[in-house]
Design a protein around this motif. Structure first.
Motif, mmCIF file in Angstrom:
data_model
loop_
_atom_site.group_PDB
_atom_site.id
_atom_site.type_symbol
_atom_site.label_atom_id
_atom_site.label_comp_id
_atom_site.label_asym_id
_atom_site.label_seq_id
_atom_site.Cartn_x
_atom_site.Cartn_y
_atom_site.Cartn_z
ATOM 1 N N HIS A 114 0.890 -1.165 0.000
ATOM 2 C CA HIS A 114 0.000 0.000 0.000
ATOM 3 C C HIS A 114 0.922 1.207 0.000
ATOM 4 O O HIS A 114 1.768 1.342 0.880
ATOM 5 C CB HIS A 114 -0.872 -0.037 1.262
ATOM 6 C CG HIS A 114 -2.114 0.748 1.175
ATOM 7 N ND1 HIS A 114 -3.178 0.377 0.395
ATOM 8 C CD2 HIS A 114 -2.467 1.906 1.762
ATOM 9 C CE1 HIS A 114 -4.134 1.265 0.531
ATOM 10 N NE2 HIS A 114 -3.721 2.201 1.350
ATOM 11 N N ARG A 156 -8.092 -8.334 -1.883
ATOM 12 C CA ARG A 156 -7.358 -7.169 -1.399
ATOM 13 C C ARG A 156 -7.312 -7.191 0.120
ATOM 14 O O ARG A 156 -8.263 -7.618 0.772
ATOM 15 C CB ARG A 156 -8.037 -5.887 -1.846
ATOM 16 C CG ARG A 156 -7.936 -5.650 -3.330
ATOM 17 C CD ARG A 156 -8.479 -4.279 -3.662
ATOM 18 N NE ARG A 156 -8.243 -3.962 -5.037
ATOM 19 C CZ ARG A 156 -9.076 -4.255 -6.020
ATOM 20 N NH1 ARG A 156 -10.184 -4.890 -5.755
ATOM 21 N NH2 ARG A 156 -8.796 -3.918 -7.259
ATOM 22 N N LEU A 172 -6.485 -4.447 3.237
ATOM 23 C CA LEU A 172 -6.270 -3.034 3.575
ATOM 24 C C LEU A 172 -5.862 -2.908 5.028
ATOM 25 O O LEU A 172 -6.262 -3.708 5.868
ATOM 26 C CB LEU A 172 -7.551 -2.224 3.347
ATOM 27 C CG LEU A 172 -8.093 -2.195 1.928
ATOM 28 C CD1 LEU A 172 -9.415 -1.453 1.888
ATOM 29 C CD2 LEU A 172 -7.098 -1.545 0.988
ATOM 30 N N SER A 173 -5.093 -1.871 5.319
ATOM 31 C CA SER A 173 -4.668 -1.600 6.679
ATOM 32 C C SER A 173 -5.777 -0.860 7.428
ATOM 33 O O SER A 173 -6.149 0.253 7.068
ATOM 34 C CB SER A 173 -3.395 -0.753 6.668
ATOM 35 O OG SER A 173 -3.135 -0.253 7.951
ATOM 36 N N TYR A 178 -4.473 2.425 8.843
ATOM 37 C CA TYR A 178 -4.398 3.486 7.831
ATOM 38 C C TYR A 178 -5.779 4.088 7.578
ATOM 39 O O TYR A 178 -5.940 5.307 7.550
ATOM 40 C CB TYR A 178 -3.805 2.958 6.525
ATOM 41 C CG TYR A 178 -4.030 3.891 5.371
ATOM 42 C CD1 TYR A 178 -3.344 5.097 5.293
ATOM 43 C CD2 TYR A 178 -4.966 3.608 4.389
ATOM 44 C CE1 TYR A 178 -3.568 5.977 4.250
ATOM 45 C CE2 TYR A 178 -5.192 4.474 3.349
ATOM 46 C CZ TYR A 178 -4.490 5.658 3.280
ATOM 47 O OH TYR A 178 -4.727 6.528 2.259
ATOM 48 N N LEU A 179 -6.765 3.244 7.396
ATOM 49 C CA LEU A 179 -8.115 3.746 7.133
ATOM 50 C C LEU A 179 -8.644 4.546 8.316
ATOM 51 O O LEU A 179 -9.310 5.562 8.149
ATOM 52 C CB LEU A 179 -9.063 2.589 6.810
ATOM 53 C CG LEU A 179 -8.815 1.870 5.485
ATOM 54 C CD1 LEU A 179 -9.728 0.674 5.370
ATOM 55 C CD2 LEU A 179 -8.989 2.807 4.315
ATOM 56 N N ALA A 193 -13.091 2.062 3.031
ATOM 57 C CA ALA A 193 -12.317 0.987 2.411
ATOM 58 C C ALA A 193 -12.671 0.877 0.929
ATOM 59 O O ALA A 193 -11.794 0.715 0.082
ATOM 60 C CB ALA A 193 -12.583 -0.332 3.126
ATOM 61 N N SER A 207 -11.009 3.614 -0.926
ATOM 62 C CA SER A 207 -9.584 3.328 -1.076
ATOM 63 C C SER A 207 -9.347 2.332 -2.206
ATOM 64 O O SER A 207 -8.458 2.522 -3.035
ATOM 65 C CB SER A 207 -9.025 2.779 0.237
ATOM 66 O OG SER A 207 -7.676 2.443 0.096
ATOM 67 N N ILE A 208 -10.138 1.286 -2.258
ATOM 68 C CA ILE A 208 -10.004 0.264 -3.304
ATOM 69 C C ILE A 208 -10.229 0.862 -4.684
ATOM 70 O O ILE A 208 -9.560 0.502 -5.646
ATOM 71 C CB ILE A 208 -10.984 -0.902 -3.039
ATOM 72 C CG1 ILE A 208 -10.504 -1.696 -1.833
ATOM 73 C CG2 ILE A 208 -11.122 -1.796 -4.260
ATOM 74 C CD1 ILE A 208 -11.509 -2.708 -1.331
ATOM 75 N N GLU A 254 -3.189 8.738 -2.744
ATOM 76 C CA GLU A 254 -3.011 7.297 -2.653
ATOM 77 C C GLU A 254 -2.709 6.756 -4.040
ATOM 78 O O GLU A 254 -3.272 7.200 -5.030
ATOM 79 C CB GLU A 254 -4.273 6.659 -2.096
ATOM 80 C CG GLU A 254 -4.089 5.224 -1.723
ATOM 81 C CD GLU A 254 -5.257 4.722 -0.906
ATOM 82 O OE1 GLU A 254 -5.192 4.817 0.320
ATOM 83 O OE2 GLU A 254 -6.226 4.267 -1.511
#
Length: 99
Positions: free
Chosen positions: A2, A44, A46-47, A50-51, A66, A69-70, A77
């Motif tokens: 990421h 996927r 995700l952190s 981070y989110l 999320a 973000s994706i 990003e």
């Protein structure tokens, strides 16, 4: 991986501060193996931290963040994608064989 551009300055020089969030391949493979036993595929990861740190997080719906973000809708990003090979036709393969 990421990858997030935290800060960037464009002047006579270019300065970029990049933050990487990484997981070992072994951890990802283990997660995929565990979930596959229950017929769940992992596409996927995700952190959560981070989110949670993101400006739009208000503690109510992290799943929407999320999703953003994706889909690459979060500013600064970067989405990394594997380079896919072009499907070559028979004649292209044939002539590339001799070149």
């Amino acid at each position: 991986i990421h990858m997030i551009f935290d800060k960037y300055i464009f002047d006579e020089n270019v300065v970029i501060q990049v933050n990487f969030i990484c997981l070992k391949d072994q951890i990802v493979d283990n997660l995929k193996k565990i979930f596959s036993k229950y017929q769940i595929s992992v596409n996927r990861i995700l952190s959560y931290n981070y989110l949670k740190k993101h400006n739009d997080y208000n503690g109510e719906d992290i799943m929407k963040l999320a999703d953003r973000s994706i889909n690459g809708l979060i500013e600064n990003e970067v989405l990394l994608a594997n380079k896919s090979a072009k499907n070559l036709g028979f004649f292209e393969k044939f002539f590339n064989f001799f070149s």
